[in-house]
Scaffold this motif. Structure first.
Motif, short mmCIF file in Angstrom:
data_model
loop_
_atom_site.label_atom_id
_atom_site.label_comp_id
_atom_site.label_asym_id
_atom_site.label_seq_id
_atom_site.Cartn_x
_atom_site.Cartn_y
_atom_site.Cartn_z
N VAL A 1 47.45 16.54 65.11
CA VAL A 1 47.89 16.62 63.72
C VAL A 1 46.67 16.90 62.85
O VAL A 1 45.68 16.15 62.90
N ILE A 2 46.72 17.96 62.06
CA ILE A 2 45.62 18.33 61.18
C ILE A 2 45.60 17.40 59.97
O ILE A 2 46.58 17.30 59.23
N GLU A 3 44.48 16.70 59.80
CA GLU A 3 44.35 15.71 58.73
C GLU A 3 43.58 16.24 57.51
O GLU A 3 43.82 15.80 56.39
N ARG A 4 42.65 17.15 57.74
CA ARG A 4 41.83 17.63 56.63
C ARG A 4 41.36 19.06 56.90
O ARG A 4 41.05 19.42 58.04
N ILE A 5 41.31 19.85 55.85
CA ILE A 5 40.78 21.22 55.92
C ILE A 5 39.47 21.25 55.14
O ILE A 5 39.44 20.91 53.96
N GLU A 6 38.41 21.62 55.81
CA GLU A 6 37.10 21.66 55.16
C GLU A 6 37.03 22.82 54.16
O GLU A 6 37.76 23.81 54.30
N PRO A 7 36.17 22.71 53.13
CA PRO A 7 36.03 23.81 52.16
C PRO A 7 35.70 25.12 52.86
O PRO A 7 34.92 25.16 53.81
N ARG A 8 36.33 26.20 52.38
CA ARG A 8 36.16 27.51 53.01
C ARG A 8 34.95 28.24 52.45
O ARG A 8 34.61 28.09 51.29
N ALA A 9 34.34 29.07 53.29
CA ALA A 9 33.24 29.94 52.85
C ALA A 9 33.80 31.34 52.64
O ALA A 9 34.71 31.53 51.85
N GLY A 10 33.32 32.35 53.38
CA GLY A 10 33.79 33.71 53.20
C GLY A 10 35.26 33.86 53.56
O GLY A 10 35.70 33.36 54.60
N THR A 11 36.01 34.53 52.69
CA THR A 11 37.44 34.72 52.93
C THR A 11 37.83 36.17 52.68
O THR A 11 37.12 36.92 52.01
N LEU A 12 38.98 36.55 53.23
CA LEU A 12 39.61 37.83 52.92
C LEU A 12 41.03 37.50 52.49
O LEU A 12 41.78 36.87 53.25
N SER A 13 41.38 37.89 51.26
CA SER A 13 42.67 37.50 50.69
C SER A 13 43.38 38.69 50.09
O SER A 13 42.77 39.73 49.80
N ARG A 14 44.67 38.52 49.85
CA ARG A 14 45.45 39.48 49.08
C ARG A 14 46.54 38.71 48.35
O ARG A 14 46.75 37.51 48.60
N THR A 15 47.26 39.39 47.46
CA THR A 15 48.37 38.77 46.75
C THR A 15 49.66 39.01 47.52
O THR A 15 49.93 40.12 47.97
N SER A 16 50.44 37.96 47.68
CA SER A 16 51.73 38.06 48.35
C SER A 16 52.74 37.21 47.59
O SER A 16 52.60 35.99 47.51
N LYS A 17 53.72 37.87 46.98
CA LYS A 17 54.77 37.19 46.23
C LYS A 17 54.18 36.27 45.15
O LYS A 17 54.62 35.14 44.96
N GLY A 18 53.16 36.77 44.47
CA GLY A 18 52.57 36.05 43.36
C GLY A 18 51.62 34.94 43.74
O GLY A 18 51.13 34.21 42.87
N ARG A 19 51.34 34.77 45.04
CA ARG A 19 50.44 33.71 45.48
C ARG A 19 49.34 34.31 46.35
O ARG A 19 49.43 35.44 46.82
N GLU A 20 48.27 33.53 46.53
CA GLU A 20 47.17 33.99 47.36
C GLU A 20 47.53 33.89 48.83
O GLU A 20 47.93 32.84 49.33
N HIS A 21 47.39 35.00 49.53
CA HIS A 21 47.55 35.01 50.98
C HIS A 21 46.15 35.15 51.59
O HIS A 21 45.58 36.24 51.62
N VAL A 22 45.59 34.03 52.02
CA VAL A 22 44.29 34.05 52.68
C VAL A 22 44.51 34.55 54.10
O VAL A 22 45.16 33.88 54.91
N ILE A 23 43.98 35.71 54.41
CA ILE A 23 44.17 36.30 55.74
C ILE A 23 43.31 35.59 56.76
O ILE A 23 43.75 35.30 57.88
N VAL A 24 42.07 35.28 56.39
CA VAL A 24 41.15 34.60 57.29
C VAL A 24 40.11 33.87 56.46
O VAL A 24 39.81 34.27 55.32
N ALA A 25 39.56 32.78 57.01
CA ALA A 25 38.56 31.98 56.31
C ALA A 25 37.30 31.84 57.14
O ALA A 25 37.33 31.96 58.38
N ASN A 26 36.19 31.59 56.46
CA ASN A 26 34.90 31.30 57.09
C ASN A 26 34.37 32.47 57.92
O ASN A 26 33.96 32.31 59.07
N VAL A 27 34.40 33.66 57.31
CA VAL A 27 33.78 34.83 57.92
C VAL A 27 32.63 35.27 57.02
O VAL A 27 32.60 34.99 55.83
N ASP A 28 31.66 35.94 57.60
CA ASP A 28 30.55 36.45 56.79
C ASP A 28 30.52 37.97 56.75
O ASP A 28 29.65 38.56 56.10
#
Length: 374
Positions: free
Chosen positions: A138-165
């Motif tokens: 069971v995932i209890e905590r998500i650490e703060p994200r660094a590099g991300t790739l995102s787009r807009t989907s239905k008015g909300r942020e769709h983070v495609i991937v996190a912690n990439v450089d």
């Protein structure tokens, strides 16, 4: 650097999915009941009359908030640290620091906290999870994200991937045709997510090399590395392998450009599924169904992503787009108006630079389309 002090935080939670229904004609029913008294049971007592609309909720959690979101406090002695390999909805495949893989769900308090993102957990997330029996957790905590790739989907942020450089923007010389506007959108999204961008034009064997030189020149002059590659012929694979080594890289591009094929060429042991492009529609088929984090034997991690046919930028205002077109900068100071949008104004230094071929017409057209919301 001293650890942030944990404290009680009031946190918004997602609104209830259902609206509170109200029975109609309450006033008329009240008048009728007064005209014809029927005792204390004349009115329904099971319904509380309140305002319409969704019900918002707030709760207190223990944690820290550095401006990027609340990080819940958990007992680390009961948890393992891990990395999300792939996620779908509320389920994620996680590689723990012990080297094992766990199928995890997301703790309810995490998935109901109000957030701008569409998904609570995404590929690449560093998380703390509570392991259970038989490879569950069971995932209890998500650490703060660094590099991300995102787009807009239905008015909300769709983070495609996190912690990439690094973002490897993959296009193709043909089948499907090269789309410079989509490349430019990925470049802006990468810059917004604090990730370095590299451009790869795959299937270079399908085009005359002389026809691709203007593309290399346009992006090369403004500081982007461009690699011409062919997954079938092996061209450019050595350079891509060097670029990916010991980096955290996401491959992004439209369907059918050959992202999975390139990864198979770079590391044949992966044996990722691939499919052909439709010759009738010139559109690729979605072979990769979800963003997946993959460890390379030569060092580093890559994320293979589903193809994207259009990229609606997230959290990029029209007036911000200019800042991501670095070739505009020398000419912005020559504009007649300080708030020039470089689209319709007279005396625009950027438009004059385009007419003099000092700024690429192709890139300028991409800029106009982004600022106009196309």
């Amino acid at each position: 650097m001293p650890a942030k002090k944990k404290r009680k935080l009031r946190v918004d939670f997602r609104k209830n999915r259902e609206r509170r229904a109200r029975l109609g004609d309450l006033t008329r029913r009240a008048i009728d009941s007064l005209e014809q008294p029927a005792g204390p049971d004349a009115f329904d007592t099971h319904e509380a009359v309140s305002g319409k609309g969704d019900l918002s909720r707030r709760r207190t959690v223990i944690g820290t908030d550095d401006g990027g979101g609340v990080v819940r406090d958990v007992d680390p002695s009961k948890c393992l640290r891990g990395r999300v390999l792939t996620a779908r909805g509320l389920h994620a495949l996680v590689r723990g620091e012990d080297g094992n893989r766990y199928e995890c769900t997301v703790r309810r308090v995490l998935r109901t906290m109000s957030r701008e993102e569409r998904n609570a957990v995404v590929a690449g997330d560093v998380i703390l999870f509570q392991p259970a029996t038989e490879g569950q957790g069971v995932i209890e905590r998500i650490e703060p994200r660094a590099g991300t790739l995102s787009r807009t989907s239905k008015g909300r942020e769709h983070v495609i991937v996190a912690n990439v450089d690094q973002v490897l923007v993959v296009a193709s010389a043909g089948e499907p045709a090269l789309k410079p506007n989509l490349i430019d959108r990925f470049l802006v999204s990468a810059a917004k997510g604090n990730a370095r961008a590299v451009i790869c034009v795959n299937k270079s064997d399908l085009s005359d090399p002389a026809g691709l030189e203007p593309v290399a020149g346009t992006y090369g002059r403004i500081g982007y590395e461009v690699v011409f590659a062919s997954a079938t012929q092996g061209a450019g694979i050595g350079r891509l392998r060097a670029l990916l080594k010991n980096r955290q890289t996401v491959l992004a591009g439209q369907s059918g450009v050959g992202k999975s094929s390139l990864l198979n060429a770079i590391e044949p042991a992966l044996e990722l599924s691939v499919s052909a492009v439709s010759r009738w529609t010139q559109k690729g088929r979605h072979t990769t169904r979800a963003a997946t984090l993959i460890e390379l034997g030569s060092g580093g991690w890559v994320v293979d992503t589903p193809g994207i046919r259009q990229l609606d930028l997230w959290d990029v205002l029209p007036e911000e787009v200019e800042g991501h077109f670095v070739e505009f900068r020398p000419f912005v100071t020559l504009c007649r108006f300080p708030d020039c949008t470089h689209t319709h104004e007279a005396g625009c230094g950027v438009k004059q630079a385009v007419r003099r071929d000092l700024v690429s017409r192709m890139r300028y057209d991409s800029y106009v389309r982004m600022t106009e919301g196309e």
